[in-house]
Design a protein around this motif. Structure first.
Motif, mmCIF file in Angstrom:
data_model
loop_
_atom_site.group_PDB
_atom_site.id
_atom_site.type_symbol
_atom_site.label_atom_id
_atom_site.label_comp_id
_atom_site.label_asym_id
_atom_site.label_seq_id
_atom_site.Cartn_x
_atom_site.Cartn_y
_atom_site.Cartn_z
ATOM 1 N N PHE A 8 0.916 -4.547 -7.973
ATOM 2 C CA PHE A 8 2.095 -4.334 -8.818
ATOM 3 C C PHE A 8 1.837 -4.869 -10.225
ATOM 4 C CE2 PHE A 8 5.083 -4.860 -4.967
ATOM 5 C CZ PHE A 8 5.473 -3.533 -4.960
ATOM 6 N N PRO A 12 8.005 -7.600 -7.591
ATOM 7 C CA PRO A 12 9.374 -8.086 -7.377
ATOM 8 C C PRO A 12 9.417 -9.478 -6.766
ATOM 9 C CG PRO A 12 8.870 -6.189 -5.941
ATOM 10 C CD PRO A 12 7.676 -6.400 -6.826
ATOM 11 N N ASP A 13 8.293 -9.962 -6.269
ATOM 12 C CA ASP A 13 8.318 -11.311 -5.659
ATOM 13 C C ASP A 13 8.146 -12.423 -6.698
ATOM 14 O OD1 ASP A 13 5.649 -11.405 -6.319
ATOM 15 O OD2 ASP A 13 4.978 -11.904 -4.302
ATOM 16 N N LEU A 18 3.788 -12.579 -2.160
ATOM 17 C CA LEU A 18 4.313 -11.967 -0.937
ATOM 18 C C LEU A 18 4.003 -10.477 -0.836
ATOM 19 C CD1 LEU A 18 7.797 -13.737 -0.770
ATOM 20 C CD2 LEU A 18 5.672 -14.343 0.423
ATOM 21 N N ARG A 20 1.629 -7.117 -0.653
ATOM 22 C CA ARG A 20 0.485 -7.016 0.264
ATOM 23 C C ARG A 20 -0.883 -6.965 -0.419
ATOM 24 N NH1 ARG A 20 4.616 -4.222 2.986
ATOM 25 N NH2 ARG A 20 4.979 -4.887 5.131
ATOM 26 N N LYS A 46 3.990 6.529 -7.985
ATOM 27 C CA LYS A 46 4.473 7.787 -7.404
ATOM 28 C C LYS A 46 3.827 9.005 -8.074
ATOM 29 C CE LYS A 46 7.025 5.107 -4.975
ATOM 30 N NZ LYS A 46 6.471 4.618 -3.715
ATOM 31 N N GLN A 58 2.041 3.647 -2.594
ATOM 32 C CA GLN A 58 2.260 2.201 -2.521
ATOM 33 C C GLN A 58 1.015 1.440 -2.976
ATOM 34 O OE1 GLN A 58 3.356 1.955 1.713
ATOM 35 N NE2 GLN A 58 5.454 1.634 1.066
ATOM 36 N N ILE A 59 1.156 0.116 -3.028
ATOM 37 C CA ILE A 59 0.002 -0.770 -3.198
ATOM 38 C C ILE A 59 -0.111 -1.578 -1.919
ATOM 39 C CG2 ILE A 59 0.165 -0.863 -5.710
ATOM 40 C CD1 ILE A 59 1.159 -3.952 -3.896
ATOM 41 N N GLU A 71 -3.645 0.866 3.103
ATOM 42 C CA GLU A 71 -3.227 0.032 4.238
ATOM 43 C C GLU A 71 -3.973 -1.312 4.175
ATOM 44 O OE1 GLU A 71 -0.819 0.038 6.424
ATOM 45 O OE2 GLU A 71 -0.068 1.964 5.775
ATOM 46 N N SER A 72 -3.201 -2.343 3.893
ATOM 47 C CA SER A 72 -3.808 -3.664 3.703
ATOM 48 C C SER A 72 -4.637 -4.103 4.914
ATOM 49 C CB SER A 72 -2.721 -4.695 3.389
ATOM 50 O OG SER A 72 -1.747 -4.725 4.417
#
Ligand code: GTB
Length: 217
Positions: A8, A12-13, A18, A20, A46, A58-59, A71-72
Motif C-alpha cells: 500500500f 490503512p493500518d 498489519l 499482508r 484496480k 490486491q497487495i 497470495e501472501s
C-alpha cells in the motif's frame, strides 16, 4: 535478480504492520534476500497493470524475473522453498511446518478477519455488541486450541519456521483487542517473534512508508 513486491502507498493500518505485505517483507528479511517495493494506491490496485499481477486487485504481489506471484502465503512458501532458513531440511519436519502455514491462513486467520471486518463495518449497528461477542467467542476457541498446542514451547514445531511467521502475523491482527491478551503464552510467542532482527527490519521498512507520507500529507 532482485525481486519486487507491492505494498500500500498509504496503508490503512497507519504503519502498524498489519497489511499482508508485512509477512512477505519479514520472510525476505529472514532469508536475507534484498528486495524492492513498488507502492500502489487504491486506484492503481484496480487498474489493468496491477490486475495483471494480481487478479483480485490486491497487495501483496511478488515479481522475480518472469515469475509473478500473488497470495501472501504462496509468496512466503516460495521464499521458504527457494532459500534456506524458513523450512526444516528433514522432510517430515518440513511437512509439519507447511501444515502450520496452512493452519495459520485457513483455520486461525478466518475468524480473526471476520472480527476485523465487523469492527470496521458494523460498529454502528444496534446489534453490534451481541455480534462482537459471538465473533470474540469464535476467535477465543481457536486461540485456546492454539495456546494449548503451543504450551511453553518457543515455536509451534521445534525451530522457528514459515509456519510461525505466518501464525504471528495472523495473531498480531488481534493486538490490543483484549482477546489475544487472555492467552499469555500466545502474547509471549508474538513478542518472541517480534524480537527477531528480521522482523524488526521488515517492520521498520513498512513503517517508513507511512511516516514518509501520512494520510492527508
Ligand atoms: N489472501 C490474500 C493474501 O493473503 O495475499 C489477501 C490479500 C489482501 O486482503 N490484501 C489487502 C488488499 O489489498 C491488503 S492486506 N486490500 C485492498 C482491496 O482488496 O481492495 C488486508 C489488510 C488491510 C488493512 C489492514 N489494516 O488496516 O489493519 C489489515 C489488513
Amino acid at each position: 535478480m532482485t525481486p519486487t513486491i507491492t505494498a500500500f502507498a498509504q496503508s490503512p493500518d497507519r504503519g502498524k504492520g498489519l497489511a499482508r505485505d508485512m509477512r512477505v517483507r519479514w520472510a525476505l528479511e529472514e532469508v536475507g534476500q534484498p528486495y524492492e517495493v513498488h507502492l500502489v494506491s487504491f486506484a492503481e490496485m484496480k487498474e489493468p497493470a496491477h490486475r495483471a499481477r494480481h487478479p483480485f486487485g490486491q497487495i501483496p504481489t511478488y515479481e522475480e524475473g518472469d515469475l509473478v506471484l500473488f497470495e501472501s502465503g504462496a509468496i512466503v512458501l516460495h521464499l521458504a522453498e527457494s532459500h534456506p532458513g524458513l523450512l526444516p531440511d528433514d522432510a517430515k519436519a518440513r511437512a509439519r511446518a507447511i501444515t502450520w502455514m496452512f493452519a495459520a491462513l485457513n483455520t486461525v486467520e478466518p475468524p480473526i478477519v471476520d472480527r476485523g471486518i465487523a469492527m470496521l463495518t458494523e460498529r454502528d449497528k444496534v446489534w453490534f455488541a451481541e455480534r462482537l461477542s459471538i465473533l470474540d467467542d469464535r476467535v477465543r476457541v481457536r486461540l485456546g486450541e492454539l495456546a494449548g498446542r503451543l504450551g511453553n514451547a518457543d515455536w509451534l514445531d521445534a525451530a522457528f519456521s514459515a509456519g510461525d511467521l505466518l501464525m504471528v502475523t495472523v495473531l498480531r491482527r488481534l493486538s490490543g483487542s483484549g482477546v489475544l491478551e487472555e492467552f499469555p503464552n500466545l502474547c509471549a510467542y508474538v513478542a518472541r517473534a517480534e524480537a527477531r532482527p528480521a522482523y524488526k527490519r521488515a517492520f521498520d521498512d513498512q513503517l517508513a512508508v507511512f511516516t514518509a507520507r501520512p494520510p492527508g500529507a
